[in-house]
Scaffold this motif. Sequence first.
Motif, PDB file in Angstrom:
ATOM      1  N   UNK A 147       0.733  -1.160  -0.040  1.00  7.01           N
ATOM      2  CA  UNK A 147       0.013   0.134  -0.082  1.00  7.01           C
ATOM      3  C   UNK A 147       0.843   1.318   0.053  1.00  7.01           C
ATOM      4  N   UNK A 148       0.330   2.384  -0.574  1.00  2.33           N
ATOM      5  CA  UNK A 148       0.756   3.638  -0.441  1.00  2.33           C
ATOM      6  C   UNK A 148      -0.476   4.471  -0.083  1.00  2.33           C
ATOM      7  N   UNK A 149      -0.285   5.551   0.819  1.00  2.38           N
ATOM      8  CA  UNK A 149      -1.250   6.426   1.237  1.00  2.38           C
ATOM      9  C   UNK A 149      -0.812   8.035   1.001  1.00  2.38           C
ATOM     10  N   UNK A 150      -1.823   8.604   0.372  1.00  7.15           N
ATOM     11  CA  UNK A 150      -1.486  10.103   0.397  1.00  7.15           C
ATOM     12  C   UNK A 150      -2.540  10.962   1.020  1.00  7.15           C
ATOM     13  N   UNK A 151      -2.235  11.935   1.666  1.00  6.50           N
ATOM     14  CA  UNK A 151      -3.258  12.897   2.360  1.00  6.50           C
ATOM     15  C   UNK A 151      -2.933  14.124   1.700  1.00  6.50           C
ATOM     16  N   UNK A 152      -4.127  14.743   1.380  1.00  9.07           N
ATOM     17  CA  UNK A 152      -3.981  15.889   0.340  1.00  9.07           C
ATOM     18  C   UNK A 152      -4.747  17.131   1.223  1.00  9.07           C
ATOM     19  N   UNK A 153      -4.354  18.303   0.807  1.00 14.34           N
ATOM     20  CA  UNK A 153      -4.997  19.444   1.092  1.00 14.34           C
ATOM     21  C   UNK A 153      -6.279  19.772   0.551  1.00 14.34           C
ATOM     22  N   UNK A 154      -6.823  21.096   0.585  1.00 11.98           N
ATOM     23  CA  UNK A 154      -8.099  21.283  -0.258  1.00 11.98           C
ATOM     24  C   UNK A 154      -7.689  21.466  -1.872  1.00 11.98           C
ATOM     25  N   UNK A 155      -8.380  20.564  -2.467  1.00 17.35           N
ATOM     26  CA  UNK A 155      -8.198  20.547  -3.814  1.00 17.35           C
ATOM     27  C   UNK A 155      -9.189  21.421  -4.678  1.00 17.35           C
ATOM     28  N   UNK A 156      -8.753  22.044  -5.724  1.00 16.33           N
ATOM     29  CA  UNK A 156      -9.779  23.056  -6.596  1.00 16.33           C
ATOM     30  C   UNK A 156      -9.029  22.845  -8.101  1.00 16.33           C
ATOM     31  N   UNK A 157     -10.187  23.260  -8.807  1.00 16.60           N
ATOM     32  CA  UNK A 157      -9.943  23.205 -10.262  1.00 16.60           C
ATOM     33  C   UNK A 157     -11.020  22.824 -11.035  1.00 16.60           C
ATOM     34  N   UNK A 158     -10.931  22.515 -12.417  1.00 20.44           N
ATOM     35  CA  UNK A 158     -11.941  21.746 -13.357  1.00 20.44           C
ATOM     36  C   UNK A 158     -12.600  20.781 -12.778  1.00 20.44           C
ATOM     37  N   UNK A 159     -13.939  20.667 -13.237  1.00 20.19           N
ATOM     38  CA  UNK A 159     -14.831  19.537 -13.015  1.00 20.19           C
ATOM     39  C   UNK A 159     -15.132  19.177 -11.229  1.00 20.19           C
ATOM     40  N   UNK A 160     -14.912  20.514 -10.757  1.00 18.83           N
ATOM     41  CA  UNK A 160     -15.358  20.487  -9.296  1.00 18.83           C
ATOM     42  C   UNK A 160     -16.757  20.647  -9.121  1.00 18.83           C
ATOM     43  N   UNK A 161     -17.475  19.587  -8.333  1.00 21.71           N
ATOM     44  CA  UNK A 161     -18.921  19.765  -8.051  1.00 21.71           C
ATOM     45  C   UNK A 161     -19.196  20.891  -7.429  1.00 21.71           C
ATOM     46  N   UNK A 162     -20.421  21.742  -7.619  1.00 18.04           N
ATOM     47  CA  UNK A 162     -20.537  23.029  -7.485  1.00 18.04           C
ATOM     48  C   UNK A 162     -21.419  22.990  -5.918  1.00 18.04           C
ATOM     49  N   UNK A 163     -20.728  21.972  -5.166  1.00 17.33           N
ATOM     50  CA  UNK A 163     -21.337  22.425  -3.671  1.00 17.33           C
ATOM     51  C   UNK A 163     -20.048  22.866  -2.912  1.00 17.33           C
ATOM     52  N   UNK A 164     -18.855  22.613  -3.473  1.00 17.26           N
ATOM     53  CA  UNK A 164     -17.936  22.897  -2.818  1.00 17.26           C
ATOM     54  C   UNK A 164     -17.443  24.580  -2.798  1.00 17.26           C
ATOM     55  N   UNK A 165     -16.481  25.259  -2.049  1.00 14.79           N
ATOM     56  CA  UNK A 165     -16.525  26.661  -1.887  1.00 14.79           C
ATOM     57  C   UNK A 165     -16.255  27.315  -3.289  1.00 14.79           C
ATOM     58  N   UNK A 166     -15.175  26.909  -3.995  1.00  9.07           N
ATOM     59  CA  UNK A 166     -14.638  27.593  -5.096  1.00  9.07           C
ATOM     60  C   UNK A 166     -15.754  27.702  -6.255  1.00  9.07           C
ATOM     61  N   UNK A 167     -16.350  26.331  -6.710  1.00  8.67           N
ATOM     62  CA  UNK A 167     -17.149  26.377  -7.851  1.00  8.67           C
ATOM     63  C   UNK A 167     -18.514  27.053  -7.366  1.00  8.67           C
ATOM     64  N   UNK A 168     -19.066  26.967  -5.882  1.00  7.84           N
ATOM     65  CA  UNK A 168     -20.111  27.533  -5.596  1.00  7.84           C
ATOM     66  C   UNK A 168     -20.190  28.932  -5.509  1.00  7.84           C
ATOM     67  N   UNK A 169     -19.008  29.521  -5.093  1.00  2.47           N
ATOM     68  CA  UNK A 169     -18.811  31.234  -5.269  1.00  2.47           C
ATOM     69  C   UNK A 169     -18.999  31.505  -6.847  1.00  2.47           C
ATOM     70  N   UNK A 170     -18.238  30.888  -7.640  1.00  2.00           N
ATOM     71  CA  UNK A 170     -18.201  31.196  -9.117  1.00  2.00           C
ATOM     72  C   UNK A 170     -19.560  31.114  -9.856  1.00  2.00           C
ATOM     73  N   UNK A 171     -20.202  29.990  -9.442  1.00  2.00           N
ATOM     74  CA  UNK A 171     -21.689  29.987 -10.259  1.00  2.00           C
ATOM     75  C   UNK A 171     -22.531  30.951  -9.573  1.00  2.00           C
TER      76      UNK A 171
END
Length: 365
Positions: free
Chosen positions: A190-214
């Motif tokens: 196994x390998x595990x990655x723990x990421x911080x907040x992602x943003x960018x294209x194809x983001x569902x518009x419930x999340x902060x950045x796409x919600x603000x844009x739309x």
Amino acid sequence: MILITGGAGFIGGNFVHHWFERRAKLGLPAEPVVVFDKLTYAGNPATIQSHIDSGQATLVHADITDRDAVRQALQQYRPRAVLHFAAESHVDRSIHGPGEFIHTNMVGTFTLLEEVRAYWAGAESPLDAAAKAAFRFLHVSTDEVYGSLGDDDAAFSETTAYAPNSPYSASKAGSDHLVRAYHHTYGLPTLTTNCSNNYGPYHFPEKLIPLMILNALDGKPLPVYGDGLNIRDWLFVRDHCEAICQVLEKGTLGEVYNVGGINEIKNIDVVTTICRKLDALRPRADGQPYESQITYVTDRPGHDRRYAIDPTKIQRDIGWSPAETFESGIDKTVRWYLENTAWIDTVRSGAYRDWINTNYAGRAA
């Protein structure tokens, strides 16, 4: 062949695009992918349709909690690696309905691990010794498992104690522990990655950045929780995808790698940055700034104050660093949403509208 759970979602879908673009750039064959996805509200086949149409990607519409479906996919396609993106991932949704998060993120990960273990080393494993040695299971997780930071606290490292504060983060913490246990108990690679907040294209518009844009474009209020001073470390999604590729290639088995964007920004500053971008790219007809639409609303329960990732380990051991600053990444993101209205229309279903009403109804300004 690699198998990607949740490959029609936000990060998984971006990974599919990045996978083929990266291999073409490096002069490598277009190694095909199998996308194993339940296609919930946030899983959209349109995100990866071009690769499905070209035959590079195969879509298996199934749930990771369905053991028979997982077993059949592994036996049929015989992947050399499984990349596990599939998860329920929205904190607010987990507050309103935690059961689905426990079921998908913990029971689903357990089911996947059990079937992958049998595929990799069971009595009926189709893999020869070389294939077993090369096989990898990469689990994609979140920095939210570490809890919340104070303003002066050191950023999260791979040795930070887990302290999840929401049903979502608790369910992801549980899945992380399962992956660790299957490596140490059964030797699963196994390998595990723990990421911080992602943003960018194809983001569902419930999340902060796409919600603000739309919302801005629709002339709706821009709801900011609490005082807007909560801090997140923002990671452009394609930088995250590159990190996953490199961890898959060079990561040490059983290890965890924290992936951060090195962009700690207050929520209110994220929103005002988006407003300024839109002022320049798509001005309001009345000439007013989009910031006039900002509305402060009641904070959500247990809202973590600050997240921050220390990426020293992945930079040192893997050689990865983010390519995008927040300024460059948010510019690409805003422009993508302005230019891809057809994709946006496909995800703005009745379920999405019902969710927005459920979450924001009653949050008085």
